[in-house]
Design an enzyme around this catalytic site. Structure first.
Site, PDB file in Angstrom:
ATOM      1  CB  ALA A  53      -0.955  -0.048   1.066  1.00  0.00           C
ATOM      2  CB  THR A  54       2.164   3.673  -2.311  1.00  0.00           C
ATOM      3  OG1 THR A  54       2.923   2.362  -2.426  1.00  0.00           O
ATOM      4  CG2 THR A  54       2.830   4.625  -2.354  1.00  0.00           C
ATOM      5  N   GLY A  55       0.209   5.656   0.100  1.00  0.00           N
ATOM      6  CA  GLY A  55      -0.762   6.565  -0.051  1.00  0.00           C
ATOM      7  C   GLY A  55      -0.892   7.098   1.282  1.00  0.00           C
ATOM      8  N   GLY A  56      -1.666   7.774   1.751  1.00  0.00           N
ATOM      9  CA  GLY A  56      -1.905   8.405   3.029  1.00  0.00           C
ATOM     10  C   GLY A  56      -1.914   7.328   4.329  1.00  0.00           C
TER      11      GLY A  56
ATOM     12  CB  CYS B 143       6.548  10.431  -0.501  1.00  0.00           C
ATOM     13  SG  CYS B 143       7.292   8.994  -1.347  1.00  0.00           S
TER      14      CYS B 143
END
Length: 371
Positions: free
Chosen positions: A187-190, A241
């Site tokens: 998972a890549t995200g917030g 990021c």
């Protein structure tokens, strides 16, 4: 209906992975190379689609990222053994054998819709796995096109159909169901997305927000450090990021360093009123406002009603303190830098650590030093 969609994806992925599991190392590497090459060869088209669809970032930077990442990841993976017997550990009396995990679920962000899909698919297939990608709704088209290109590139090499799949109409519900159904989650995200991945009940690797603290030591060429920091902060309008977020510099030289920033296209929010406008524009309820993500300095200036001259490359503001003392200590997904002065290097480290405790711990940091 979502259960039926997901089940069909899973059934196809498991069948494809079972067929792929018999491929030898040379076949696997040829497939992984083809995936990287098709993104490299279509870097311009994919960058154009990404900018148009997501309405964030910089076309030229996305071209560079598509080319650079595809090349770097392939060069890193190409000589690594990932199929069959990996090594004989004679002293321990062991033989190490590679075994695929099965079906990988990948959550891709709107800020990096092409490279995340490509790199996670390359990693998955290098290990003999199948992959299902859950794109961000705002980037579903460019992510789908990336997957279609990769599938077209690997089909002539004998890759089974459905080895790489994507959810065509993504939703939070489908993404959560995917994470609970696959064998491994990436998972890549917030932060909320990463937390959901870690709570899915499946092995998960999460990459949450970055908040790169950039320390400048006393013994460096300040002008050179400033140039590098600006380049990193401006890349793709600040949505990377791993891009610099805070400048932590010697207090006695801070005015000199800020002058160097101004000389190289920086604008400093000098008044409390301007800093307040900046905070109110960048953050909503403590989170980065969606309207500023990946936007240019000119857009930020317009939204914040700040008197920033044309041609400015980056906005800087002295923070009131580290961590919770100032919202500017958090990740800012646009070309804005928080600035801090330090007396001792231990204090510089403390500032950086305090900011990372607030957000971004475990991601990235930068140090400019000749020591």
């Amino acid at each position: 209906m979502s259960n039926e969609v997901l089940q069909a994806l899973l059934d196809r992925a498991r069948a494809a992975q079972a067929a792929y599991a018999v491929f030898d190392q040379a076949q696997v590497d040829a497939i992984v190379r083809a995936m990287a090459k098709v993104v490299y060869d279509n870097a311009e088209e994919l960058a154009k689609i990404a900018v148009e669809e997501t309405r964030m970032g910089v076309y030229a930077d996305k071209v560079a990222k598509n080319k650079g990442k595809s090349k770097v990841i392939w060069n890193d993976l190409k000589d690594k053994k990932s199929v069959g017997i990996l090594r004989h550990l004679e002293a321990e009396g062991l033989v190490e054998v590679a075994k695929p995990m099965g079906v990988i679920g990948s959550v891709a962000p709107t800020t990096n819709p092409t490279v995340t899909a490509m790199s996670n698919a390359m990693f998955a297939l290098k290990g003999g796995n199948a992959i299902i990608i859950a794109p961000h709704p705002r980037a579903k088209n460019v992510s789908r096109i990336t997957v279609e290109m990769m599938n077209a590139a690997i089909k002539p090499l004998g890759a089974p159909d459905h080895l790489i799949q994507i959810i065509d109409e993504p939703s939070i519900e489908l993404t959560n169901q995917l994470m609970q159904a696959v064998d491994v989650v990436i998972a890549t995200g917030g932060g909320a997305m990463v937390k959901a991945a870690y709570s899915s009940g499946k092995p998960a690797y999460g990459v949450g927000p970055g908040n790169v603290q950039c320390l400048i030591d006393r013994d460096v060429d300040y002008a050179e450090a400033v140039a590098k920091i600006i380049t990193g902060r401006c890349f793709d309008n600040g949505i990377i990021c791993s891009g610099e977020q805070s400048v932590i510099a010697p207090a006695e030289d801070l005015d000199q360093i800020l002058t160097l920033f101004k000389d190289q296209g920086g604008w400093v929010a000098e008044t409390e009123e301007d800093k307040a406008k900046l905070r109110a524009t960048i953050f909503e309820a403590g989170m980065t406002a969606k309207d500023v993500v990946g936007q240019s300095v000119a857009d930020i200036a317009r939204l914040a009603d700040l008197p920033i001259p044309e041609g400015t490359r980056v906005i800087l503001a002295k923070a009131d303190g580290p961590g919770k003392a100032d919202a500017l200590s958090k990740e800012k997904m646009c070309p804005v830098l928080a600035v801090y002065g330090y007396q001792t290097f231990d204090e510089a480290l403390a500032i950086a650590q305090t900011n990372l405790e607030l957000e971004g711990k475990g991601h990235s940091a930068a140090l400019h030093s000749d020591n």
